[in-house]
Enzyme design. Sequence first.
Site, PDB file in Angstrom:
ATOM      1  N   SER A  80       1.030  -1.282   0.101  1.00 34.96           N
ATOM      2  CA  SER A  80       0.150   0.191  -0.112  1.00 34.96           C
ATOM      3  C   SER A  80       0.880   1.472   0.061  1.00 34.96           C
ATOM      4  CB  SER A  80      -0.963  -0.212   1.077  1.00 34.96           C
ATOM      5  OG  SER A  80      -1.646   1.157   1.132  1.00 34.96           O
TER       6      SER A  80
ATOM      7  N   LYS B 285      -4.234  -6.633   4.140  1.00 33.68           N
ATOM      8  CA  LYS B 285      -4.473  -5.517   3.048  1.00 33.68           C
ATOM      9  C   LYS B 285      -5.898  -5.224   2.518  1.00 33.68           C
ATOM     10  CE  LYS B 285      -2.901  -2.693  -0.192  1.00 33.68           C
ATOM     11  NZ  LYS B 285      -4.086  -2.586  -1.179  1.00 33.68           N
TER      12      LYS B 285
ATOM     13  N   HIS C  18      -7.366  -3.022   5.330  1.00 37.20           N
ATOM     14  CA  HIS C  18      -6.623  -1.856   5.259  1.00 37.20           C
ATOM     15  C   HIS C  18      -7.659  -0.947   4.375  1.00 37.20           C
ATOM     16  CE1 HIS C  18      -4.504   0.852   2.577  1.00 37.20           C
ATOM     17  NE2 HIS C  18      -3.719   1.260   3.791  1.00 37.20           N
ATOM     18  N   ASN C  19      -7.710  -1.760   2.902  1.00 41.11           N
ATOM     19  CA  ASN C  19      -8.546  -0.995   1.959  1.00 41.11           C
ATOM     20  C   ASN C  19     -10.007  -0.684   2.391  1.00 41.11           C
ATOM     21  OD1 ASN C  19      -6.171  -1.513   0.630  1.00 41.11           O
ATOM     22  ND2 ASN C  19      -7.286  -2.152  -1.336  1.00 41.11           N
TER      23      ASN C  19
ATOM     24  N   GLU D 183      -9.739   2.283   4.517  1.00 42.75           N
ATOM     25  CA  GLU D 183      -9.555   3.174   3.676  1.00 42.75           C
ATOM     26  C   GLU D 183     -10.925   3.892   2.897  1.00 42.75           C
ATOM     27  OE1 GLU D 183      -7.697   3.373  -0.937  1.00 42.75           O
ATOM     28  OE2 GLU D 183      -6.445   2.562   0.534  1.00 42.75           O
TER      29      GLU D 183
END
Length: 484
Positions: free
Chosen positions: A129, A184, A187-188, A191
């Site tokens: 990222s 991940k 995380h997205n 986000e």
Amino acid sequence: MAKQDIGLIGLAVMGENLVLNMESHGFSVAVYNRTTSKVDDFINGRAKGKNIEGCYSIEELVDSLGKPRKIMLMVKAGKPVDDFIELLIPHLEGGDIVIDGGNSHFPDTIRRTKYLQQKGFLFIGTGVSGGEEGALKGPSIMPGGSAEAWPQVKPVFQAIAAKVEDGSPCCEWVGSDGAGHFVKMVHNGIEYGDMQMICESYALMEKGLGMSADEMHQVFAEWNEGELDSYLIEITRDIMAKKDDETGQPMIQVILDTAGQKGTGKWTSQEALDLGIPAMTIAEAVFARTMSAIKPERVTASKQLKGPVSKFEGDPAQLVEMIRRALYASKICSYAQGFQLMRAAAEEHAWKLNFGEIALMWRSGCIIRAQFLGKIKEAFDQEPDLANLLLSPYFKQVIENNQDAWRQVIAMAVKAGIPVPAFSSALAYYDSYRSERLSANLLQAQRDYFGAHTYERIDKPRGEFFHTNWTGTGGSTSSTTYNV
């Protein structure tokens, strides 16, 4: 001829920048791209004069590498990853390592890890990222897969990763098989939530307070100096200052309000549903993008459906501060949901996730990098088994300090007809989580009434299920009890 330290397949923007990052940290890199003209362009352009070797076939790439070979794929997620794995396998030897650095769905990573290990090879699925700039200057890297591969790639990954203030790299081993890509994915998802909440703050200032882009630029600049200091606030500050070359208007005013997505937010929401985790703020952020996508319908509806037309009343500076507080409180709830989801996944997949280390990996380099991630790391360092960030003393105090403003902002938005789905769902999450008793008792009664689905009683041990003959004609037979 000297062998290269690592190979990389896929010379799009992320691939090129990662290669340059590796080379700048002293690693020799061999590169290959299916469209070989891109190899020539790269070698004769940005890579000219550097310790980077261009290869024009898979066999040439593999032969150029020192053993055990480390080959990183930076290609589109899905079938292209599987296709390249199949192309590589005939040329690999036992112990060689294949690394998928794309945005792959974690179940694919679980499958690929098992598949390659059965053939005697090692596999790493790693989240990367930070976008274009992060790939070049230092991304956040979240590797998982075959644990035996980690010592071989650790020196490369930790060298090229972003660093926090004390020099610690934003890269550590996450866990087995799909753990890296799961983290991940979360995380997205976070986000998505962060971006939507910032967009709602923008809408409240523009529509509720009538602020100009220049005025909002100043606000975001001030916010970025405090506890909201983050990459997304920083770029929002810059976006507000940008003027369109053609019209001279603020750039933000000429961009069409339809948002795209690549699917990782959707995956996060789907996993939350599958694991029974209430990640409603992330889901609302996904739905906000899908709502934005039906622009023609919204244009039509705007001419027919009426709502309030009002501005916020009060001191603008005070209202802006209230919006800031609402944003921070909502942000905490969104992250709490993400960490709850990772905890549930760790139990489901037997991953030993270190939540403090994950917060550290997100502290710099990645898109959601923010000052307050240091507070999340501290919370998990102090209490590794912390059930929810909201129960941490620091975050408990922040919510206590901010919730009056948070509630007032949402109430004002409702009265003004300004949609704030992420703010509202975050508050609903907080209020639900702090409720000893919710209305689900009625829901269970309804389910038992129409479907004999049974219920538990407050005066009986958990796990005992009961059925009521609500109408007097339904009998005593109940449905099988199950949870999805």
